[in-house]
Write an enzyme that holds these catalytic residues in place. Structure first.
Site, short mmCIF file in Angstrom:
data_model
loop_
_atom_site.label_atom_id
_atom_site.label_comp_id
_atom_site.label_asym_id
_atom_site.label_seq_id
_atom_site.Cartn_x
_atom_site.Cartn_y
_atom_site.Cartn_z
N ARG A 280 0.83 -1.21 0.00
CA ARG A 280 0.00 0.00 0.00
C ARG A 280 0.86 1.25 0.00
O ARG A 280 2.06 1.19 0.28
CB ARG A 280 -0.97 0.01 1.19
CG ARG A 280 -0.32 -0.17 2.54
CD ARG A 280 -1.39 -0.35 3.64
NE ARG A 280 -0.78 -0.88 4.86
CZ ARG A 280 -1.44 -1.35 5.90
NH1 ARG A 280 -2.75 -1.38 5.90
NH2 ARG A 280 -0.81 -1.81 6.95
N ASP A 350 -4.39 -4.57 18.22
CA ASP A 350 -4.72 -3.19 17.86
C ASP A 350 -4.35 -2.30 19.05
O ASP A 350 -4.26 -2.77 20.18
CB ASP A 350 -6.21 -3.05 17.56
CG ASP A 350 -6.55 -3.60 16.17
OD1 ASP A 350 -5.65 -3.59 15.30
OD2 ASP A 350 -7.70 -4.04 15.97
N1 UDP Z 1 -6.69 -7.41 3.32
C1 UDP Z 1 -6.93 -7.70 1.99
N2 UDP Z 1 -7.04 -6.68 1.10
C2 UDP Z 1 -6.93 -5.38 1.48
C3 UDP Z 1 -6.69 -5.10 2.83
C4 UDP Z 1 -6.57 -6.13 3.72
O1 UDP Z 1 -7.04 -8.85 1.62
O2 UDP Z 1 -7.03 -4.50 0.61
C5 UDP Z 1 -6.56 -8.55 4.27
C6 UDP Z 1 -5.15 -9.04 4.43
O3 UDP Z 1 -5.19 -10.42 4.58
C7 UDP Z 1 -4.70 -8.39 5.71
C8 UDP Z 1 -5.97 -8.36 6.53
O4 UDP Z 1 -6.98 -8.15 5.57
O5 UDP Z 1 -3.70 -9.13 6.34
C9 UDP Z 1 -6.01 -7.29 7.58
O6 UDP Z 1 -5.73 -6.05 6.99
P1 UDP Z 1 -5.58 -4.69 7.80
O7 UDP Z 1 -5.40 -3.62 6.78
O8 UDP Z 1 -6.69 -4.59 8.75
O9 UDP Z 1 -4.24 -4.93 8.59
P2 UDP Z 1 -3.21 -3.89 9.18
O10 UDP Z 1 -2.00 -4.10 8.35
O11 UDP Z 1 -3.78 -2.52 8.99
O12 UDP Z 1 -3.04 -4.31 10.60
#
Ligand code: UDP
Length: 368
Positions: A280, A350
């Site tokens: 991202r 979190d």
């Molecule tokens: N995820 C996904 N597509 C996205 C964003 C998240 O498949 O566009 C999945 C992915 O498996 C990730 C999980 O959702 O590990 C949790 O994402 P989140 O963004 O909540 O995690 P963070 O990195 O923010 O803790």
């Protein structure tokens, strides 16, 4: 009598909450951290007058009023709502999965049509009891969304096939049959105005903090200083990895200052295909509705972790959970040492859960 009641190893959120409460309750507290700054992974640094989330985006959200009331004593929070955009090969989709996403993916207009489409795809895939992340994802949102918005992103982030990942990871993401791009199902949400570092600084006001101090370089010296140790570092490191190494995913950021006011129009854009090497791009100014002439972006690359790298995400699969349980048993026998936080408890925490857990410890220690 030792000099301090508590030695807190690690100036991240868990350590800061405990130190703040203990200090307020009249205990003497020393906080040490091996890094050159406080705030652990919530650390923010001002670049071009923009608070940059140096160790990755942190968006505060909670349903726990007690946690909200506690943390808002140390910072005023803005009204930021997390609404990431997914970019799949140039096609943009709303996240989390909601009616905007379903409309763009399938042209469906009503919740009933969306539900029917998901059900159809779930049945076609023949999933009844999801056993892994892939099956969980398909059963929640169907095959199309899995293929375009989940598979590539997840496999990049975790470096493993979705079939080998635990289902719970994907359960973090809400699925809603309403037009609502708010990522979190939380009553309270926002970003501390002025940055997280300032917030943690306020928490540690009046507490003695020593930076650039690695506990393990002088463990005997530090242990002799305090009646009790609150250890927030990696639990396996504490025991010199003697039972084996707990695995993490690490993250690397490429941060750039750009001479333009607006790069992507949103704080987070997820690149959900498998070809783009980063997961991202974060454009930090949008966390605080910035009006600066320049902008700062960070491309986030996920990587395999090895001892010595920054640990980010614990890999809570069966193998690692079993190993953690063994370390935990050792930790419980360690007198006068309490293990806490993401690294101390090897948990995909979190921020609000970290605070809640630290406050629970405060209660146990009688410093709430
Ligand atoms: N995820 C996904 N597509 C996205 C964003 C998240 O498949 O566009 C999945 C992915 O498996 C990730 C999980 O959702 O590990 C949790 O994402 P989140 O963004 O909540 O995690 P963070 O990195 O923010 O803790």
């Amino acid at each position: 009598m030792k000099k301090y009641d508590y030695l807190v190893v690690g100036a991240g959120l868990y350590g800061a909450v405990f130190a703040e409460r203990a200090h307020k309750a009249g205990k003497s507290v020393l906080v040490i951290d091996k890094r050159s700054h406080i705030a652990g992974n919530v650390y923010t640094e001002s670049i071009e007058d923009i608070n940059v989330h140096v160790y990755g985006a942190h968006i505060f959200h909670t349903n726990d009023k007690e946690v909200w009331d506690y943390i808002t004593d140390f910072a005023e929070f803005n009204r930021f709502t997390n609404s990431p955009v997914a970019n799949y090969k140039g096609e943009l989709y709303s996240l989390p999965f909601n009616m905007y996403t379903f409309n763009k993916m399938w042209g469906v207009v009503t919740p009933e049509q969306a539900e029917r489409k998901i059900k159809e795809q779930r049945e076609q895939a023949g999933i009844t009891e999801p056993k892994n992340l892939e099956e969980q994802a398909i059963s929640l949102v169907g095959t199309d969304i899995y293929e375009k918005l989940i598979k590539g992103y997840t496999e990049k982030q975790w470096g493993r096939p979705c079939k080998e990942l635990p289902a719970f990871i994907i359960k973090r993401l809400p699925v809603r049959l309403v037009f609502d791009n708010n990522y979190f199902n939380a009553k309270y949400q926002g970003i501390p105005m002025g940055g997280y570092t300032k917030m943690v600084e306020n928490m540690l006001d009046g507490v003695e903090v020593r930076l650039n101090e690695d506990y393990f370089d002088k463990k005997d010296y530090y242990d002799a200083l305090a009646e009790k140790v609150i250890y927030t570092g990696a639990i396996d490191r504490y025991f010199n990895y003697k039972l084996g190494v707990l695995e993490y995913r690490s993250v690397r950021f490429e941060t750039e200052v750009l001479d333009m006011p607006n790069y992507q129009g949103n704080a987070a854009v997820n690149y959900t295909d498998s070809e783009t090497p980063y997961t991202r791009i974060i454009e930090h100014k949008w966390f605080e509705f910035g009006t600066q002439d320049k902008t700062v972006i960070s491309k986030e690359y996920s990587s395999e972790w090895k001892v010595g790298d920054e640990p980010y995400y614990p890999i809570n699969d069966d193998k690692n959970c079993e190993l953690y349980a063994k370390y935990k048993a050792l930790a419980e026998k360690e007198s006068n040492v309490i293990f806490g936080g993401r690294l101390g408890e090897y948990k995909y925490y979190d921020m609000d859960a970290v605070i809640a857990s630290a406050l629970t410890l405060c209660k146990k220690e009688g410093v709430r």
